[in-house]
Design a protein around this motif. Structure first.
Motif, PDB file in Angstrom:
ATOM      1  N   SER A 235       0.792  -1.225   0.000  1.00  0.00           N
ATOM      2  CA  SER A 235       0.000   0.000   0.000  1.00  0.00           C
ATOM      3  C   SER A 235       0.829   1.282   0.000  1.00  0.00           C
ATOM      4  O   SER A 235       0.480   2.243  -0.678  1.00  0.00           O
ATOM      5  N   GLY A 236       1.939   1.288   0.775  1.00  0.00           N
ATOM      6  CA  GLY A 236       2.642   2.553   0.935  1.00  0.00           C
ATOM      7  C   GLY A 236       4.131   2.521   0.696  1.00  0.00           C
ATOM      8  O   GLY A 236       4.777   3.557   0.716  1.00  0.00           O
ATOM      9  N   GLY A 237       4.723   1.359   0.506  1.00  0.00           N
ATOM     10  CA  GLY A 237       6.140   1.283   0.219  1.00  0.00           C
ATOM     11  C   GLY A 237       7.004   1.210   1.460  1.00  0.00           C
ATOM     12  O   GLY A 237       6.537   1.098   2.584  1.00  0.00           O
ATOM     13  N   LEU A 238       8.327   1.286   1.236  1.00  0.00           N
ATOM     14  CA  LEU A 238       9.298   1.074   2.299  1.00  0.00           C
ATOM     15  C   LEU A 238       9.226   2.122   3.399  1.00  0.00           C
ATOM     16  O   LEU A 238       9.350   1.812   4.579  1.00  0.00           O
ATOM     17  N   MET A 239       9.026   3.376   3.048  1.00  0.00           N
ATOM     18  CA  MET A 239       9.010   4.419   4.057  1.00  0.00           C
ATOM     19  C   MET A 239       7.843   4.228   5.017  1.00  0.00           C
ATOM     20  O   MET A 239       7.972   4.440   6.222  1.00  0.00           O
ATOM     21  N   THR A 240       6.678   3.829   4.472  1.00  0.00           N
ATOM     22  CA  THR A 240       5.532   3.556   5.333  1.00  0.00           C
ATOM     23  C   THR A 240       5.845   2.428   6.302  1.00  0.00           C
ATOM     24  O   THR A 240       5.527   2.498   7.500  1.00  0.00           O
ATOM     25  N   THR A 241       6.486   1.368   5.808  1.00  0.00           N
ATOM     26  CA  THR A 241       6.855   0.238   6.663  1.00  0.00           C
ATOM     27  C   THR A 241       7.765   0.688   7.795  1.00  0.00           C
ATOM     28  O   THR A 241       7.555   0.342   8.963  1.00  0.00           O
ATOM     29  N   GLY A 242       8.790   1.461   7.467  1.00  0.00           N
ATOM     30  CA  GLY A 242       9.718   1.922   8.484  1.00  0.00           C
ATOM     31  C   GLY A 242       9.053   2.786   9.534  1.00  0.00           C
ATOM     32  O   GLY A 242       9.317   2.650  10.735  1.00  0.00           O
ATOM     33  N   LEU A 243       8.168   3.671   9.121  1.00  0.00           N
ATOM     34  CA  LEU A 243       7.489   4.544  10.072  1.00  0.00           C
ATOM     35  C   LEU A 243       6.559   3.764  10.995  1.00  0.00           C
ATOM     36  O   LEU A 243       6.436   4.092  12.178  1.00  0.00           O
ATOM     37  N   LEU A 244       5.903   2.732  10.470  1.00  0.00           N
ATOM     38  CA  LEU A 244       5.012   1.931  11.301  1.00  0.00           C
ATOM     39  C   LEU A 244       5.785   1.175  12.375  1.00  0.00           C
ATOM     40  O   LEU A 244       5.358   1.093  13.537  1.00  0.00           O
ATOM     41  N   PHE A 245       6.939   0.609  12.020  1.00  0.00           N
ATOM     42  CA  PHE A 245       7.777  -0.051  13.021  1.00  0.00           C
ATOM     43  C   PHE A 245       8.285   0.955  14.056  1.00  0.00           C
ATOM     44  O   PHE A 245       8.397   0.639  15.240  1.00  0.00           O
ATOM     45  N   SER A 246       8.588   2.166  13.614  1.00  0.00           N
ATOM     46  CA  SER A 246       9.057   3.188  14.539  1.00  0.00           C
ATOM     47  C   SER A 246       7.981   3.568  15.549  1.00  0.00           C
ATOM     48  O   SER A 246       8.287   3.905  16.699  1.00  0.00           O
ATOM     49  N   LEU A 247       6.710   3.511  15.140  1.00  0.00           N
ATOM     50  CA  LEU A 247       5.619   3.810  16.066  1.00  0.00           C
ATOM     51  C   LEU A 247       5.581   2.820  17.226  1.00  0.00           C
ATOM     52  O   LEU A 247       5.327   3.193  18.375  1.00  0.00           O
ATOM     53  N   VAL A 248       5.825   1.535  16.926  1.00  0.00           N
ATOM     54  CA  VAL A 248       5.854   0.519  17.981  1.00  0.00           C
ATOM     55  C   VAL A 248       6.965   0.838  18.984  1.00  0.00           C
ATOM     56  O   VAL A 248       6.762   0.800  20.209  1.00  0.00           O
ATOM     57  N   SER A 249       8.136   1.173  18.489  1.00  0.00           N
ATOM     58  CA  SER A 249       9.259   1.497  19.368  1.00  0.00           C
ATOM     59  C   SER A 249       9.007   2.778  20.152  1.00  0.00           C
ATOM     60  O   SER A 249       9.405   2.889  21.316  1.00  0.00           O
ATOM     61  N   LEU A 250       8.340   3.738  19.530  1.00  0.00           N
ATOM     62  CA  LEU A 250       8.015   4.984  20.228  1.00  0.00           C
ATOM     63  C   LEU A 250       7.079   4.702  21.400  1.00  0.00           C
ATOM     64  O   LEU A 250       7.241   5.269  22.495  1.00  0.00           O
ATOM     65  N   GLY A 251       6.102   3.812  21.203  1.00  0.00           N
ATOM     66  CA  GLY A 251       5.207   3.436  22.291  1.00  0.00           C
ATOM     67  C   GLY A 251       5.964   2.794  23.443  1.00  0.00           C
ATOM     68  O   GLY A 251       5.707   3.096  24.615  1.00  0.00           O
ATOM     69  N   SER A 252       6.919   1.915  23.122  1.00  0.00           N
ATOM     70  CA  SER A 252       7.735   1.283  24.169  1.00  0.00           C
ATOM     71  C   SER A 252       8.540   2.327  24.931  1.00  0.00           C
ATOM     72  O   SER A 252       8.670   2.258  26.161  1.00  0.00           O
TER      73      SER A 252
END
Length: 384
Positions: A235-252
């Motif tokens: 749906s959104g490419g590599l940058m979208t994937t990276g940002l979504l993983f970063s959200l998980v780490s930001l929550g932690s």
């Protein structure tokens, strides 16, 4: 504490380097012609090859110290990344990822044992473990997006090549600046011979099924690591994937920064975090109206509660002895779960939502845990 600062610095760079690969490995495998089921197998084998490394690390770190194994793990992981930059088919990638899983299995037990041995009491141990979690998550907040950006700018080959050399340089710095901890005594108070003998038997009192929670957590994380890049890449490419993983780490990072949580029982923190984690996966499986970004942030916040709580609980039950073996068993539990997660997601994603599988696994672990609390309390009472 000077050694702790150097270790945190090396860990930050190492975790940054390793987490930068998360959003790019699946697209890289797809570009080589790998099918989703093959990618699930590759991710699973990476985790299962942790097991022999964890077993070796458990006894070796206690005997020889952590420094050698930290340097060994980072150096070989860097060399493997250099080779990975040259692969031309999925099978070559599968072999290299499997070897990488083995060599990196030494890193976590060695680092955790070194941190535990630095402290003079359990309060300092808790702070050092929390610091490890903060460093880990600081690195993982920015690294997935950075990895995706790197590939977008220079391509897969050059990105893996650069990341490999970073790990090699970090390993050489660790060799120069970390001191060995083989002779460092575990923190303890003066005690009689009878008390010392009693304390030495405590590691055997850790209930084995207490490790059901890290198995379930790693399984759920493996499912997320498999499913999220596939969804985002379409749906959104590599940058979208990276940002979504970063959200998980930001929550932690948010919950790891709430130091007041350390005042509460590590057992109840583990239970509470696991319940929130399971319910969030259920919402993701049900395609809830909550935005995906919010649910990923919730996942990260729950993980930020559970990880330091588990470490504190294991340190307490270990009795201040055999840290290498205690944390190697924890790493084995994570490896088993991380192997099962992508494998289950790859095989059953057409039949059932992988996120619902994550929910079921976590709920099973939560149901088991209260029984282990009673066992742990009984064991502690028996030996004190």
């Amino acid at each position: 504490m000077k050694t702790a600062i150097w270790l945190y610095l090396f860990l930050f760079v190492a975790f940054f380097d390793l987490h930068a690969q998360y959003p790019i490995l699946t697209p890289f495998a797809l570009s080589l012609g790998a099918a989703p089921s093959f990618i699930g197998l590759m991710m699973g084998l990476y985790s299962i090859t942790h097991l022999p490394g964890n077993l070796i690390a458990g006894y070796s770190v206690d005997r020889f110290g952590s420094r050698l194994f930290i340097v060994f793990s980072l150096l070989l992981a860097g060399v493997i990344l250099l080779l990975q930059s040259q692969v031309t088919n999925p099978w070559q990638l599968l072999v290299l990822r499997s070897i990488s899983g083995f060599v990196l299995a030494f890193l976590s037990p060695a680092c955790m044992a070194m941190l535990a041995k630095m402290a003079r009491n359990q309060l300092e141990q808790g702070k050092l473990m929390a610091g490890n979690g903060v460093v880990h998550n600081l690195a993982s907040v920015v690294s997935p997006a950075a990895g995706a950006f790197l590939v977008a700018q220079i391509g897969f080959t050059q990105a893996f090549y650069l990341l490999g050399w970073i790990l090699i340089v970090v390993s050489l710095c660790a060799l120069l600046f970390l001191r060995n901890d083989a002779d460092s005594p575990a923190p303890s108070e003066p005690m009689s011979h009878t008390e010392a003998k009693s304390k030495a038997t405590r590691p055997a009192t850790i209930p084995w099924l207490l490790y059901s929670l890290p198995v379930a957590m790693a399984c759920a994380q493996g499912i997320l690591s498999f499913e999220l890049p596939l969804m985002a890449f379409k749906s959104g490419g590599l940058m979208t994937t990276g940002l979504l993983f970063s959200l998980v780490s930001l929550g932690s990072l948010i919950t790891l920064s709430m130091f007041f949580l350390n005042r509460y029982s590590p057992y109840y923190r583990s239970i509470g975090g696991a319940v929130v984690l399971a319910l969030t996966y259920f919402l993701m499986a049900a395609h809830h109206e909550l935005p995906l970004s919010v649910m990923l942030l919730m996942l990260g916040m729950a993980k930020g509660v559970i990880f330091p709580a588990l470490s504190s609980l294991l340190i307490e039950l270990s009795g201040g002895q055999r840290y290498g073996r205690t944390f190697s068993i924890l790493s084995i539990a994570f490896s088993i779960g991380a192997f099962a997660g992508p494998l289950l997601a790859g095989q059953f994603r057409e039949l059932i939502s992988p996120y619902f599988i994550a929910f079921l696994v976590l709920m099973a672990a939560i149901i088991i845990l209260p029984f282990h609390r009673n066992q742990a309390v009984s064991a502690r009472t028996h030996f004190t």
